[in-house]
Design an enzyme around this catalytic site. Sequence first.
Site, PDB file in Angstrom:
ATOM      1  N   LYS A  50       0.846  -1.203   0.000  1.00  6.38           N
ATOM      2  CA  LYS A  50       0.000   0.000   0.000  1.00  6.38           C
ATOM      3  C   LYS A  50       0.880   1.251   0.000  1.00  6.38           C
ATOM      4  O   LYS A  50       2.073   1.181   0.321  1.00  6.38           O
ATOM      5  CB  LYS A  50      -0.923  -0.029   1.210  1.00  6.38           C
ATOM      6  CG  LYS A  50      -0.204   0.067   2.537  1.00  6.38           C
ATOM      7  CD  LYS A  50      -1.137  -0.292   3.693  1.00  6.38           C
ATOM      8  CE  LYS A  50      -0.386  -0.205   5.006  1.00  6.38           C
ATOM      9  NZ  LYS A  50      -1.052  -0.948   6.073  1.00  6.38           N
ATOM     10  N   TYR A 276      13.580  30.458   6.209  1.00  5.34           N
ATOM     11  CA  TYR A 276      12.370  31.164   6.619  1.00  5.34           C
ATOM     12  C   TYR A 276      12.395  31.465   8.104  1.00  5.34           C
ATOM     13  O   TYR A 276      12.796  30.631   8.917  1.00  5.34           O
ATOM     14  CB  TYR A 276      11.122  30.319   6.305  1.00  5.34           C
ATOM     15  CG  TYR A 276      10.760  30.301   4.835  1.00  5.34           C
ATOM     16  CD1 TYR A 276      10.444  31.481   4.149  1.00  5.34           C
ATOM     17  CD2 TYR A 276      10.733  29.110   4.132  1.00  5.34           C
ATOM     18  CE1 TYR A 276      10.110  31.450   2.807  1.00  5.34           C
ATOM     19  CE2 TYR A 276      10.389  29.071   2.788  1.00  5.34           C
ATOM     20  CZ  TYR A 276      10.081  30.250   2.134  1.00  5.34           C
ATOM     21  OH  TYR A 276       9.750  30.227   0.816  1.00  5.34           O
TER      22      TYR A 276
HETATM   23  C1  PLP Z   1      -0.222  -2.052   6.599  1.00  3.37           C
HETATM   24  C2  PLP Z   1      -0.801  -3.348   6.958  1.00  3.37           C
HETATM   25  C3  PLP Z   1       0.019  -4.463   7.188  1.00  3.37           C
HETATM   26  C4  PLP Z   1       1.520  -4.412   7.201  1.00  3.37           C
HETATM   27  O1  PLP Z   1       1.996  -3.892   8.413  1.00  3.37           O
HETATM   28  P1  PLP Z   1       3.552  -3.757   8.703  1.00  3.37           P
HETATM   29  O2  PLP Z   1       3.618  -3.242  10.080  1.00  3.37           O
HETATM   30  O3  PLP Z   1       4.081  -2.783   7.700  1.00  3.37           O
HETATM   31  O4  PLP Z   1       4.164  -5.098   8.532  1.00  3.37           O
HETATM   32  C5  PLP Z   1      -0.616  -5.676   7.435  1.00  3.37           C
HETATM   33  N1  PLP Z   1      -1.964  -5.767   7.450  1.00  3.37           N
HETATM   34  C6  PLP Z   1      -2.766  -4.723   7.252  1.00  3.37           C
HETATM   35  C7  PLP Z   1      -4.249  -4.886   7.307  1.00  3.37           C
HETATM   36  C8  PLP Z   1      -2.225  -3.472   6.999  1.00  3.37           C
HETATM   37  O5  PLP Z   1      -3.030  -2.425   6.818  1.00  3.37           O
END
Ligand code: PLP
Length: 429
Positions: A50, A276
């Site tokens: 993702k 800034y």
């Molecule tokens: C993001 C996510 C993961 C992965 O988690 P990590 O801590 O990056 O290993 C697993 N399951 C779900 C549902 C997620 O949203």
Amino acid sequence: MKSHSASGIFSLVVDAYRAWAEIDLDALTHNLGEIRARLNPGVRVMLVVKADAYGHGAVAIAHHALRCGVSAFGVGTSAEALELRKAGVRARILVLGTIVDEEASAALRHGIEIGLHSLDRARLLDELCERLGERAKVHVKIDTGLGRLGVLPSKAIELLERIAGSRNLELGGVMTHMAGGGGMQDDFTHEQLRVFESVLATARERGLLRGWIHAANSACLFTGIEPQYDCVRPGISAYGVLPGALPGSDTLRPVMNLHSQVIFLKDVPAGAPIGYSGTWTASEPTRIATLPVGYNDGLAWRLGNKGEVLVRGRRARIVGRVSMDYTSIDVGHIPGVCVGDRVTIVGSQGAERITLEELADHVGTIPYELSCSVGKRVERVYKGGEEPLDPYSLVPRAPAAQVPHLPARLVPVADDVAAPERVARAAQS
Ligand SMILES: *Cc1c(COP(=O)(O)O)cnc(C)c1O
């Protein structure tokens, strides 16, 4: 091409970009090997990609991961899933959370699996499938304590029955997601697993289980979750980071390195304000280097006057505020810095190394946020990957447990409000 007067080992790659993320596919291979080493026989990997693979570039990561034997991908949105499909990824893809109604028809047409957590959404999907002549593969998400998405345990069986009773919906899996960052080191994870197990037990008794059961994220996997069920869902560990100081962190290799270059140098007198709001002023005459990288590129604003970067193998402080496109560093103590010198924001130069974890600690955030915020104008440059893992080594040797599926039966549904106009809208999209 730029000539580097004295960059030596720091410019093996032509530094042709303002800022670039070097993505080390060999490190990904290595980390997937570490993940594999922790898997029980028969357990698959659904790699979580993702947010553009946590900023690493989902398409390239997915292609390489497939060569290493990953079985499926978890994404955040159906647009992310479709991006992978367009890039030729035929493997199973699950939208981990859920979709908004408008995403549904495209997801169905491309065989994207969908997280499901309510009877309402089940009915919507069912009706949409009927119209489109498609079948939806859904993963029921049980809320065992994260409290975000997911059907409450008390309603889970009803939802599973609803799915079993539909000829349009197919159960692709049953899942849960953990709230704690410490995996099995957190008592609450054990509590969540107990809740998950009790729902599974009832569902199994009633013959409602099908597809893959999955619960483990990186933290759970690296702290020895049992059972691992049919697949695990690592994300951050594949990219070389573990949340917190969990066992096994030292076995992982960071996949992302973030670099920029010196674009301008100037000698300033004592008292010169930089950036800034003039939050930093030179206490003595010094040399300031300007970098063409800013918070839009992923160099967090909060690193202003706090962070460090590497130039010529040495640490240089960020001075003044980080701005959108530019950042200033003090290089007064580093002899010979030239315009065009590589500057490393995440990664190593010589013996020095700056990690995402270090940066995250510095600004009080988590490594996830930092890698995800590497902007889209930062070029991803991929290296390595010629030697993937033996793909069969990540594929189950024993078939995952097959759970018999009871004949479908219709279950009356009475609780939720049908939303015909939403169905119609989604069908058009
Ligand atoms: C993001 C996510 C993961 C992965 O988690 P990590 O801590 O990056 O290993 C697993 N399951 C779900 C549902 C997620 O949203």
